[in-house]
Design a protein around this motif. Structure first.
Motif, PDB file in Angstrom:
ATOM      1  N   THR A  80       0.828  -1.201   0.000  1.00  0.00           N
ATOM      2  CA  THR A  80       0.000   0.000   0.000  1.00  0.00           C
ATOM      3  C   THR A  80       0.863   1.252   0.000  1.00  0.00           C
ATOM      4  O   THR A  80       0.485   2.271  -0.544  1.00  0.00           O
ATOM      5  CB  THR A  80      -0.963   0.043   1.209  1.00  0.00           C
ATOM      6  OG1 THR A  80      -0.189  -0.184   2.386  1.00  0.00           O
ATOM      7  CG2 THR A  80      -2.028  -1.035   1.092  1.00  0.00           C
ATOM      8  N   ASP A  81       2.063   1.151   0.565  1.00  0.00           N
ATOM      9  CA  ASP A  81       2.873   2.361   0.694  1.00  0.00           C
ATOM     10  C   ASP A  81       4.356   2.096   0.519  1.00  0.00           C
ATOM     11  O   ASP A  81       5.173   2.953   0.860  1.00  0.00           O
ATOM     12  CB  ASP A  81       2.619   2.995   2.062  1.00  0.00           C
ATOM     13  CG  ASP A  81       2.945   2.015   3.174  1.00  0.00           C
ATOM     14  OD1 ASP A  81       3.505   0.941   2.879  1.00  0.00           O
ATOM     15  OD2 ASP A  81       2.638   2.312   4.337  1.00  0.00           O
ATOM     16  N   ALA A  82       4.708   0.923   0.024  1.00  0.00           N
ATOM     17  CA  ALA A  82       6.114   0.563  -0.236  1.00  0.00           C
ATOM     18  C   ALA A  82       6.916   0.304   1.035  1.00  0.00           C
ATOM     19  O   ALA A  82       8.083  -0.056   0.959  1.00  0.00           O
ATOM     20  CB  ALA A  82       6.823   1.609  -1.107  1.00  0.00           C
ATOM     21  N   LYS A  83       6.291   0.465   2.204  1.00  0.00           N
ATOM     22  CA  LYS A  83       7.024   0.179   3.446  1.00  0.00           C
ATOM     23  C   LYS A  83       7.267  -1.316   3.592  1.00  0.00           C
ATOM     24  O   LYS A  83       8.343  -1.749   3.954  1.00  0.00           O
ATOM     25  CB  LYS A  83       6.218   0.649   4.674  1.00  0.00           C
ATOM     26  CG  LYS A  83       6.557   2.048   5.115  1.00  0.00           C
ATOM     27  CD  LYS A  83       5.814   2.404   6.378  1.00  0.00           C
ATOM     28  CE  LYS A  83       6.508   1.908   7.635  1.00  0.00           C
ATOM     29  NZ  LYS A  83       5.768   2.309   8.853  1.00  0.00           N
ATOM     30  N   ILE A  84       6.205  -2.076   3.358  1.00  0.00           N
ATOM     31  CA  ILE A  84       6.346  -3.526   3.281  1.00  0.00           C
ATOM     32  C   ILE A  84       5.667  -3.961   1.984  1.00  0.00           C
ATOM     33  O   ILE A  84       4.842  -3.222   1.432  1.00  0.00           O
ATOM     34  CB  ILE A  84       5.710  -4.274   4.489  1.00  0.00           C
ATOM     35  CG1 ILE A  84       4.208  -3.959   4.597  1.00  0.00           C
ATOM     36  CG2 ILE A  84       6.417  -3.898   5.788  1.00  0.00           C
ATOM     37  CD1 ILE A  84       3.472  -4.898   5.532  1.00  0.00           C
ATOM     38  N   GLY A  85       6.025  -5.122   1.502  1.00  0.00           N
ATOM     39  CA  GLY A  85       5.427  -5.589   0.257  1.00  0.00           C
ATOM     40  C   GLY A  85       5.595  -7.086   0.109  1.00  0.00           C
ATOM     41  O   GLY A  85       6.452  -7.681   0.747  1.00  0.00           O
ATOM     42  N   SER A  86       4.748  -7.682  -0.719  1.00  0.00           N
ATOM     43  CA  SER A  86       4.960  -9.090  -1.037  1.00  0.00           C
ATOM     44  C   SER A  86       4.748  -9.291  -2.529  1.00  0.00           C
ATOM     45  O   SER A  86       3.991  -8.558  -3.173  1.00  0.00           O
ATOM     46  CB  SER A  86       4.030  -9.979  -0.208  1.00  0.00           C
ATOM     47  OG  SER A  86       2.703  -9.598  -0.408  1.00  0.00           O
ATOM     48  N   PRO A  87       5.450 -10.285  -3.105  1.00  0.00           N
ATOM     49  CA  PRO A  87       5.336 -10.516  -4.544  1.00  0.00           C
ATOM     50  C   PRO A  87       3.901 -10.891  -4.920  1.00  0.00           C
ATOM     51  O   PRO A  87       3.267 -11.675  -4.219  1.00  0.00           O
ATOM     52  CB  PRO A  87       6.266 -11.709  -4.785  1.00  0.00           C
ATOM     53  CG  PRO A  87       7.175 -11.759  -3.600  1.00  0.00           C
ATOM     54  CD  PRO A  87       6.378 -11.228  -2.457  1.00  0.00           C
ATOM     55  N   THR A  88       3.400 -10.307  -5.985  1.00  0.00           N
ATOM     56  CA  THR A  88       2.067 -10.655  -6.481  1.00  0.00           C
ATOM     57  C   THR A  88       2.058 -12.117  -6.927  1.00  0.00           C
ATOM     58  O   THR A  88       3.005 -12.571  -7.557  1.00  0.00           O
ATOM     59  CB  THR A  88       1.706  -9.753  -7.681  1.00  0.00           C
ATOM     60  OG1 THR A  88       1.805  -8.394  -7.254  1.00  0.00           O
ATOM     61  CG2 THR A  88       0.300 -10.020  -8.189  1.00  0.00           C
ATOM     62  N   ARG A  89       0.982 -12.820  -6.567  1.00  0.00           N
ATOM     63  CA  ARG A  89       0.865 -14.230  -6.967  1.00  0.00           C
ATOM     64  C   ARG A  89       0.339 -14.302  -8.396  1.00  0.00           C
ATOM     65  O   ARG A  89      -0.826 -14.650  -8.628  1.00  0.00           O
ATOM     66  CB  ARG A  89      -0.025 -14.961  -5.980  1.00  0.00           C
ATOM     67  CG  ARG A  89       0.587 -14.989  -4.593  1.00  0.00           C
ATOM     68  CD  ARG A  89      -0.229 -15.744  -3.576  1.00  0.00           C
ATOM     69  NE  ARG A  89       0.642 -16.193  -2.486  1.00  0.00           N
ATOM     70  CZ  ARG A  89       0.471 -17.317  -1.805  1.00  0.00           C
ATOM     71  NH1 ARG A  89      -0.550 -18.114  -2.082  1.00  0.00           N
ATOM     72  NH2 ARG A  89       1.310 -17.651  -0.852  1.00  0.00           N
ATOM     73  N   LEU A  90       1.203 -13.962  -9.326  1.00  0.00           N
ATOM     74  CA  LEU A  90       0.793 -13.923 -10.736  1.00  0.00           C
ATOM     75  C   LEU A  90       0.487 -15.330 -11.236  1.00  0.00           C
ATOM     76  O   LEU A  90       1.194 -16.276 -10.895  1.00  0.00           O
ATOM     77  CB  LEU A  90       1.909 -13.314 -11.589  1.00  0.00           C
ATOM     78  CG  LEU A  90       2.204 -11.831 -11.362  1.00  0.00           C
ATOM     79  CD1 LEU A  90       3.430 -11.410 -12.178  1.00  0.00           C
ATOM     80  CD2 LEU A  90       1.009 -10.958 -11.740  1.00  0.00           C
ATOM     81  N   PRO A  91      -0.555 -15.461 -12.076  1.00  0.00           N
ATOM     82  CA  PRO A  91      -0.840 -16.779 -12.671  1.00  0.00           C
ATOM     83  C   PRO A  91       0.375 -17.253 -13.479  1.00  0.00           C
ATOM     84  O   PRO A  91       1.082 -16.441 -14.082  1.00  0.00           O
ATOM     85  CB  PRO A  91      -2.025 -16.504 -13.594  1.00  0.00           C
ATOM     86  CG  PRO A  91      -2.619 -15.222 -13.123  1.00  0.00           C
ATOM     87  CD  PRO A  91      -1.503 -14.436 -12.519  1.00  0.00           C
ATOM     88  N   HIS A  92       0.602 -18.560 -13.482  1.00  0.00           N
ATOM     89  CA  HIS A  92       1.767 -19.107 -14.192  1.00  0.00           C
ATOM     90  C   HIS A  92       1.731 -18.804 -15.687  1.00  0.00           C
ATOM     91  O   HIS A  92       2.780 -18.650 -16.313  1.00  0.00           O
ATOM     92  CB  HIS A  92       1.900 -20.603 -13.915  1.00  0.00           C
ATOM     93  CG  HIS A  92       2.362 -20.889 -12.514  1.00  0.00           C
ATOM     94  ND1 HIS A  92       3.646 -20.638 -12.095  1.00  0.00           N
ATOM     95  CD2 HIS A  92       1.705 -21.361 -11.428  1.00  0.00           C
ATOM     96  CE1 HIS A  92       3.771 -20.971 -10.814  1.00  0.00           C
ATOM     97  NE2 HIS A  92       2.602 -21.410 -10.385  1.00  0.00           N
ATOM     98  N   ASP A  93       0.523 -18.671 -16.263  1.00  0.00           N
ATOM     99  CA  ASP A  93       0.433 -18.304 -17.686  1.00  0.00           C
ATOM    100  C   ASP A  93       1.029 -16.919 -17.930  1.00  0.00           C
ATOM    101  O   ASP A  93       1.642 -16.670 -18.969  1.00  0.00           O
ATOM    102  CB  ASP A  93      -1.038 -18.284 -18.154  1.00  0.00           C
ATOM    103  CG  ASP A  93      -1.559 -19.689 -18.365  1.00  0.00           C
ATOM    104  OD1 ASP A  93      -0.727 -20.609 -18.522  1.00  0.00           O
ATOM    105  OD2 ASP A  93      -2.794 -19.860 -18.375  1.00  0.00           O
ATOM    106  N   VAL A  94       0.821 -16.021 -16.984  1.00  0.00           N
ATOM    107  CA  VAL A  94       1.369 -14.663 -17.105  1.00  0.00           C
ATOM    108  C   VAL A  94       2.894 -14.706 -16.996  1.00  0.00           C
ATOM    109  O   VAL A  94       3.606 -14.056 -17.765  1.00  0.00           O
ATOM    110  CB  VAL A  94       0.749 -13.729 -16.037  1.00  0.00           C
ATOM    111  CG1 VAL A  94       1.434 -12.358 -16.046  1.00  0.00           C
ATOM    112  CG2 VAL A  94      -0.753 -13.583 -16.261  1.00  0.00           C
ATOM    113  N   LEU A  95       3.392 -15.506 -16.045  1.00  0.00           N
ATOM    114  CA  LEU A  95       4.851 -15.632 -15.892  1.00  0.00           C
ATOM    115  C   LEU A  95       5.470 -16.216 -17.170  1.00  0.00           C
ATOM    116  O   LEU A  95       6.492 -15.740 -17.655  1.00  0.00           O
ATOM    117  CB  LEU A  95       5.184 -16.508 -14.680  1.00  0.00           C
ATOM    118  CG  LEU A  95       4.765 -15.938 -13.316  1.00  0.00           C
ATOM    119  CD1 LEU A  95       5.004 -16.957 -12.206  1.00  0.00           C
ATOM    120  CD2 LEU A  95       5.525 -14.643 -12.992  1.00  0.00           C
TER     121      LEU A  95
END
Lengths: 321, 321
Positions: free
Chosen positions: A274-289
């Protein structure tokens, strides 16, 4: 001076805008102000606040360092023009690349960009205009990270190459210093900026130089720029907080048409935050990867390998440099 | 000489074993043979075939280069002992690390390992035993990749430091040269090797040195060894063809306890493949990716960033160096 945060919940954007316009107006009086616009939500919001307060007594520059994304300088100038704000586009590509030549250390790179941008280019422009008021898009997270030692403390006037004895003549205005990114987006929306800007994912100060590990050359920036175009096309509808391509300095073994091809690696990062203070990798669908890797290795010359960041912040950071 | 593949479908493992044992036996006669065992499926299968044919006229060495995984040298020797095969463990750590010192170029690194392994250590052992027959686990994919220029052609006797005029006295025996990995697994099973070996994911000749970008030092091998332990624990039940950890030379910015921490990056690769000719990244569940990153950044000192490879082979290769 203790800076008190105004949270997104506390923010009344319309009232905030009216107050800041009034403040800027009364601070500058009938003086001149300048600011540098990057096209990000922070500097765009500041530009509009300044323009509302000062009209053409605010002089806004877009400094093209050669480190921006594909078509970005022209797009930003054109978007602001649609809102009645004239932005002067300055070509500083040679100055910036000269300053970056031979530098691999992240701190040195940031320093070289800051120095060439502020002292050599923007400092010169400030002097030319004779303006004594500088509008800056500093936000609450910047302050916090400077205090924590994650970002380095900047004395903007020193960076502009202004003598200590002259400094008292200048005034820095930072209208967004109490807001985090999400609140600034509300302000940007309230001042009439288009969605393209108020919803724009954050983009770092050193621009694409923050996404090149090792030496930053026009050729290497071109590679990461092309990869960035693919990443932004594929991920702009992901709803993620930020998404980026990083060019590694490490070379890796690849294979093309049955032959060994020692090539480049691009790392893709896509963040939920939300503010770049903490973050986690988006769980992108494998088709997108799959599609990201397929397109980047096909469309960006020399790239044989694409990885996806799977580390949270902390211990990772959002950007790599 | 044209080598004809025996496909998995064509293979009758029991008959193949009987034929190869007979061939080795008739080739070596009452002579002596030697081989180097790495613990991989290829060299393990060759060791058992040779042992069946020659008994204690086959001398088998496990050369500990310092580049093996945690506990690997001892485990392999112990597994073979359970099958009645005595393997001599040779400590060559100093020789190998000395040869690798100061080398960053992948070709030079591979060359240094090959040279110290074959010429300085194994060549010496061959000479000591007086054996004229060398058993080698060369497989069909090795031959194909050498022909295609992806792997380099090796003259094993030259590598052993044996003079061209002496060479005619030696004979290389490569019982697995017509088989790809999947067929070799059937042979390994047929000769009674445990599942731990016949289902073992491929592991490269240069061992962990193939997973260190840049200079290979005992310290850097320790880092990638620790990361490999985590990757193997987390992915051994994934059913994937191969899974590995790579230590990058590039450093990346991280943050620990609120402070900037300039640290290391580990890349994880996990492959779906049948024979390593082509491959695609395993579509690991995001929970598994999260756990990999969490464990590696917690358990491996200095690591602040973990990525996952999303590129197919080609244009990627399975290993990085």
């Amino acid at each position: 001076m203790e800076i008190k945060e105004i949270t997104l919940g506390e923010l009344d954007a319309e009232r905030f805008v009216a107050e800041k316009v009034k403040e800027i107006s009364s601070t500058v009086g009938d003086g001149l102000a300048v600011n540098a616009l990057s096209g990000g939500v922070d500097s765009s919001a500041v530009t509009i606040l300044g323009h509302k307060a000062l009209g053409d007594r605010l002089k806004t520059y877009f400094i093209d360092t050669g480190l921006m994304r594909e078509g970005e300088p022209e797009n930003v100038v054109s978007l602001l023009k649609d809102l009645g704000v004239i932005v002067e586009l300055i070509d500083a590509k040679k100055t910036c690349f000269d300053a970056l030549k031979g530098r691999s250390d992240p701190e040195e790179k940031r320093e070289a960009i800051t120095r060439s941008f502020y002292r050599d280019v923007f400092g010169e422009l400030v002097r030319e205009t004779g303006a004594k008021y500088l509008l800056q898009g500093t936000n609450y997270t910047d302050i916090e990270e400077t205090v924590a030692g994650i970002k380095r403390q900047h004395n903007i006037l020193e960076q502009l190459g202004i003598d200590p004895e002259e400094m008292y003549g200048y005034k820095i205005i930072e209208p967004l210093v109490q807001l985090r990114k999400s609140a600034i987006r509300e302000v940007a929306k309230a001042v009439g900026l288009p969605q393209e800007i108020y919803n724009r994912p954050p983009f770092p100060g050193p621009a694409l130089a923050a996404r090149v590990i090792g030496e930053v050359t026009p050729k290497r920036v071109k590679i990461v720029r092309d990869a960035t175009t693919v990443v932004e096309e594929e991920l702009s509808r992901s709803g993620a907080f930020q998404y980026l391509a990083i060019l590694h300095e490490d070379k890796v073994t690849g294979v093309r048409e049955g032959k060994r091809d020692y090539g480049l690696q691009i790392e893709v990062r896509c963040w939920e935050s939300t503010d770049a203070k903490i973050g986690s990798p988006t769980r992108l669908p494998h088709d997108v990867l799959d599609r990201l890797a397929e397109r980047i290795t096909t469309e960006v010359p020399g790239v044989v390998s694409v990885t996806y960041n799977i580390t949270k912040k902390p211990p990772s950071t959002i950007e790599v440099v």
